[in-house]
Design an enzyme around this catalytic site. Structure first.
Site, PDB file in Angstrom:
ATOM      1  N   ARG A 127      10.220   6.022   2.833  1.00 39.97           N
ATOM      2  CA  ARG A 127      10.245   6.078   1.369  1.00 39.97           C
ATOM      3  C   ARG A 127      11.434   6.847   0.816  1.00 39.97           C
ATOM      4  O   ARG A 127      11.955   6.511  -0.241  1.00 39.97           O
ATOM      5  CB  ARG A 127       8.950   6.712   0.852  1.00 39.97           C
ATOM      6  CG  ARG A 127       7.789   5.771   0.993  1.00 39.97           C
ATOM      7  CD  ARG A 127       6.522   6.258   0.322  1.00 39.97           C
ATOM      8  NE  ARG A 127       5.461   5.354   0.722  1.00 39.97           N
ATOM      9  CZ  ARG A 127       4.489   5.662   1.568  1.00 39.97           C
ATOM     10  NH1 ARG A 127       4.397   6.869   2.070  1.00 39.97           N
ATOM     11  NH2 ARG A 127       3.595   4.753   1.897  1.00 39.97           N
TER      12      ARG A 127
ATOM     13  N   PHE B 272       6.880  -2.295  -3.493  1.00 38.53           N
ATOM     14  CA  PHE B 272       6.696  -2.252  -2.027  1.00 38.53           C
ATOM     15  C   PHE B 272       6.786  -0.836  -1.435  1.00 38.53           C
ATOM     16  O   PHE B 272       7.029   0.112  -2.149  1.00 38.53           O
ATOM     17  CB  PHE B 272       7.602  -3.248  -1.304  1.00 38.53           C
ATOM     18  CG  PHE B 272       9.089  -3.049  -1.408  1.00 38.53           C
ATOM     19  CD1 PHE B 272       9.641  -1.924  -1.971  1.00 38.53           C
ATOM     20  CD2 PHE B 272       9.940  -4.036  -0.916  1.00 38.53           C
ATOM     21  CE1 PHE B 272      11.019  -1.768  -2.035  1.00 38.53           C
ATOM     22  CE2 PHE B 272      11.314  -3.878  -0.975  1.00 38.53           C
ATOM     23  CZ  PHE B 272      11.845  -2.752  -1.535  1.00 38.53           C
ATOM     24  N   GLU B 273       6.492  -0.748  -0.166  1.00 38.70           N
ATOM     25  CA  GLU B 273       6.351   0.537   0.550  1.00 38.70           C
ATOM     26  C   GLU B 273       5.366   1.462  -0.162  1.00 38.70           C
ATOM     27  O   GLU B 273       5.587   2.652  -0.293  1.00 38.70           O
ATOM     28  CB  GLU B 273       7.725   1.206   0.730  1.00 38.70           C
ATOM     29  CG  GLU B 273       8.623   0.396   1.661  1.00 38.70           C
ATOM     30  CD  GLU B 273       9.579   1.245   2.474  1.00 38.70           C
ATOM     31  OE1 GLU B 273       9.194   2.370   2.851  1.00 38.70           O
ATOM     32  OE2 GLU B 273      10.694   0.779   2.745  1.00 38.70           O
ATOM     33  N   GLY B 274       4.259   0.881  -0.620  1.00 33.52           N
ATOM     34  CA  GLY B 274       3.248   1.627  -1.365  1.00 33.52           C
ATOM     35  C   GLY B 274       3.542   1.497  -2.852  1.00 33.52           C
ATOM     36  O   GLY B 274       4.586   1.958  -3.313  1.00 33.52           O
TER      37      GLY B 274
END
Lengths: 249, 576
Positions: free
Chosen positions: B273, B393-395
């Site tokens: 992140r 994306f990525e959470g």
């Protein structure tokens, strides 16, 4: 083949140059320094020759400690050795730099010596000739094509409106011009390898500096454009002004 | 990897300021800084000659020449350790590099990031020596390209709900893998996949399904790809579905331990992140250059646009927000480089803040460009399309906010009412890791003040301390009031998260400027001091609003309205 490339660290062309308070220097604080682009052609050419014929490429640069980063850039492209001639600052006189460089060059018995046709900061364009005189070997300036065959060198150089082809024997000095080659990008592997190369540091004493910078000034602001008119009637007046005032035709 | 690590932000929720994690502001070691300068120079030269973001967007692919060029130069091995022929960049230099790449194009860092930040990261973090020796040298050169396969059609934010199955064949010593993975970045290019699948594990005579991580390569057979997705932005990056049909994965290709795959996935995403956050800011920085050219040249009413206050405000706000977000990102990568710290909350906060600053910033740049901003000839609309995905994306930023708040108060829950444990499972449900223990309470002399900062930053420091205290008090109060039901009070926890993000941004900015002053002097830093103080004033006011609206709000009304509209499934009102 034993090749030396003399390189200079210069401010990036995109840097906004600020003149120092003494008006005799430029402020270095926010400058991004790069390897002189014309010298890059020399590094590339030297690498190509040694890749083909074997041998070693030595990078030589004079200046304060910051120049090490540009030496590393050249090493990262693939050069084998480097010599840093330490100096507090670069002297204004190219001849003084040539004295220091030629001292180191004499010890190396190089077959070929490359340098850019000029540095993009002070634009003196004298180094190849100055070195040639000190080393008593030929120099070919502003080279755009080069063939090296044994000890025979055949170089094509730019002259006004034409190319001149010159031949000589090694050792000689070549000053490089855009068009000679496309310098390679330093691959990450090369960068890693360059880290392991010891840069030989040399002390230098700059003497015989015969040039003094008296003053730096910014170029004058562009004056505003003038609109003469917007029809064919204005053309004679335009021509008159271009001739008499602007003196461009 | 130890589970006992201190976390600056988790401590913050308990009113404890671990200021030695924040001061001095981290910086790259000399050698790393030199390396970074050289590779960013290489990339910049390569990009100037070879990378055309318009072409990448229009063709919806990155050309083979560009990919091969990047492979040859070594850009697929930036973060791979040197002993496996990689460049061994730490988190800070790696993130800075992604930011530089993002200044040229948004699809490239996606391809390189999916490969390095997540695709092969599990191998670096959890792989065995044999696995690393086998695969990393090929991944360094780009001979193999990696992808990270977690998301499935039924399991997005609820990552623990994956259905891909791995069945153990003890006789042949391999797993049979079946299932499919959705929206896999590098899906069309990759031949190396980090795949998360469920397997039945027996423990004490009881069987349960647990997630295990596997290294899967195309030569195992049974892997097929879906068509390239037609996306809104980052069009040059490859996104496909990946199907696994009876793929035989040898036992030695498990990464980490059996049944511990979820932890592997979360650790990888935690590190990823920060890279994403840094990359998104790079894209904004680049668009700002275009914007500033425009506003200083374009004239209306005989003035250039930048002479109007309405535009000045936008330029200044962009600069301030960018500065603060950047301060968070490189403080966090500094924490990552220190090692042995829990940076899961910080990297999530960076991702949330940086992607939103970028989205809003790109939107403002487009607005300043006016009609030009809407035209395809200019980079604004492309940047807008490219930067939208970052918040998903990525959470998703919503899930990450819940994660930040619940992880923060969970620590207090443990301490207060023993409801922390009850909170762990739902947080896990969000696909995030919570099993770090809390050592800092016992080990440290705790403090609610931070060390002295330069006089010009004292007011900002005091505001930070005061609002930390308020965050702590409010968190405890909220926990007391709602108990473990707090996990359902998302409107409240979102506000706690936003307050925490602003506080982290404040301290990151204060630390950065403070260290700058220490290295130079107040005069040189005058404008940065102004940026810091302005940001901190804006930030603490937002913190105040967020904390106040925890008690006084319209949450009940909002809930009622939302439920009604969800019932009838359309907007029912009209004027006459």
């Amino acid at each position: 083949m034993n090749i030396a490339v003399c390189v200079k660290q210069v401010p990036d062309t995109e840097t906004r140059i600020q003149i120092g308070d003494d008006k005799k220097s430029i402020k270095e604080d926010d400058i991004k320094f790069i390897l002189n682009p014309y010298d890059e052609f020399g590094v590339e050419e030297a690498l190509k020759i040694t890749e083909k014929n074997g041998g070693e490429v030595t990078i030589i640069s004079l200046g304060p400690d910051r120049v090490v980063s540009s030496i590393r850039s050249a090493l990262a492209m693939g050069a084998h050795k480097a010599i840093h001639i330490k100096a507090d600052h670069n002297p204004a006189d190219p001849a003084a730099i040539a004295d220091a460089l030629s001292g180191v060059l004499k010890e190396g018995s190089y077959d070929l010596i490359f340098t850019g046709k000029q540095a993009i900061d002070d634009d003196h364009a004298q180094m190849a000739s100055l070195l040639a005189e000190r080393l008593d070997i030929p120099a070919i300036n502003v080279v755009v094509k080069l063939d090296v065959n044994g000890n025979k060198v055949r170089a094509e150089r730019e002259i006004e409106g034409a190319h001149e082809i010159i031949e000589c024997s090694t050792p000689c000095i070549i000053s490089t011009q855009r068009g000679l080659n496309e310098p390679r990008y330093a691959a990450l592997k090369g960068i890693m390898a360059a880290k392991k190369i010891m840069i030989e540091a040399r002390e230098s004493s700059i003497s015989n500096n015969q040039i003094e910078i008296v003053e730096y000034n910014y170029p004058p602001d562009k004056s505003k454009g003038k609109i003469i008119g917007d029809s064919a009637d204005s053309v004679p007046e335009l021509i008159r002004l271009l001739n008499e005032e602007a003196k461009v035709i | 990897m130890s589970d006992v690590k201190s976390s600056f932000s988790k401590a913050l929720f308990s009113g404890i300021i671990l200021d030695d994690l924040i001061f001095p502001y981290p910086k790259m070691k000399k050698e790393e800084a030199e390396n970074f300068a050289l590779i960013s120079e290489t990339f910049t030269k390569f990009a100037h000659d070879n990378i055309d973001p318009v072409k990448i967007d229009t063709d919806a692919e990155i050309s083979k020449e560009v990919i091969d060029g990047l492979k040859e130069l070594g850009f697929f091995g930036l973060n791979i350790p040197e002993q496996y022929d990689g460049f061994g960049l730490g988190a800070t230099a790696y993130t800075k590099m992604l930011a530089v790449i993002s200044e040229f194009d948004s699809s490239l860092p996606l391809m390189l990031g999916a490969h390095q930040s997540i695709g092969l990261k599990a191998l670096i973090l959890f792989g065995s020596e044999d696995q690393k020796k086998k695969y990393l040298p090929k991944l360094v050169t780009g001979e193999m390209i990696a992808a990270f396969c977690l998301t499935e059609p039924e399991a997005g934010s609820d990552a623990a709900g994956i259905k891909t199955k791995a069945v153990r064949d003890e006789k042949n010593k391999y797993y049979i893998l079946n299932g499919s993975k959705l929206w896999i970045t590098n899906g069309g290019l990759a031949d190396f996949f980090t795949v998360f699948a469920k397997e039945v594990i027996e423990k004490d005579g009881e069987q349960s399904e647990k997630i295990t991580a596997f290294l899967v390569t195309t030569d195992m057979g049974g892997i097929s790809r879906g068509k390239e997705e037609n996306k809104m932005g980052i069009k040059g990056s490859s996104t496909t579905e990946i199907y696994f049909q009876d793929v035989k994965v040898p036992f030695e290709n498990i990464i980490g331990e059996r049944g511990k795959g979820f932890k592997v996935a979360m650790e990888v995403l935690n590190t990823g992140r920060a890279g994403l956050a840094g990359g998104s800011l790079g894209a904004l920085k680049n668009l700002m250059k275009f914007t500033m050219q425009h506003v200083t040249q374009r004239k209306q009413f005989k003035k250039t646009l930048n002479q109007f206050e309405a535009i000045k405000k936008k330029i200044a706000q962009l600069t301030i927000d960018l500065y603060a977000a950047e301060s968070m990102v490189y403080l966090t990568t500094g924490l990552m480089d220190r090692g042995n710290l829990d940076y899961s909350l910080e990297s999530a906060m960076c991702k949330i803040r940086a992607t939103e600053v970028t989205w809003n910033g790109v939107n403002e740049c487009l607005q300043m460009a006016g009609g030009l901003g809407f035209m395809k000839e200019y980079p604004y609309e492309r940047c807008l399309r490219d930067s939208r995905i970052n918040m998903i994306f990525e959470g998703t930023n919503e899930i990450l906010r819940l994660f930040v708040a619940l992880s923060g108060i969970q620590e207090r829950g443990e301490y207060l009412k023993n409801i922390g444990k009850a909170l762990k499972d739902p947080i896990k449900g969000f696909g995030l890791l919570t099993d770090y223990a809390t050592v800092w309470i016992k080990e440290r002399i705790t403090t609610d003040r931070i060390r002295s900062v330069h006089a010009s930053l004292m007011a900002a420091k005091t505001d930070f301390e005061n609002w930390c205290k308020n965050l702590h008090i409010t968190s405890e109060r909220v926990l007391m009031a709602h108990g473990k039901d707090i996990m359902y009070r998302e409107m409240i926890t979102m506000r706690l998260a936003d307050a925490a993000i602003d506080l982290y941004a404040m301290i990151a900015t204060i630390s950065r400027v403070n260290s700058r002053i220490e290295e130079t002097n107040e005069e040189i830093c005058a404008r940065e001091i102004k940026i810091c103080n302005t940001f901190c004033q804006q930030a603490w006011r937002r913190v105040r609003r967020n904390l106040l609206t925890i008690d006084k709000n319209n949450d009940a009304e909002l809930t009622e309205i939302a439920d009604y509209i969800s019932d009838i499934k359309e907007y029912p009102y009209h004027t006459n």
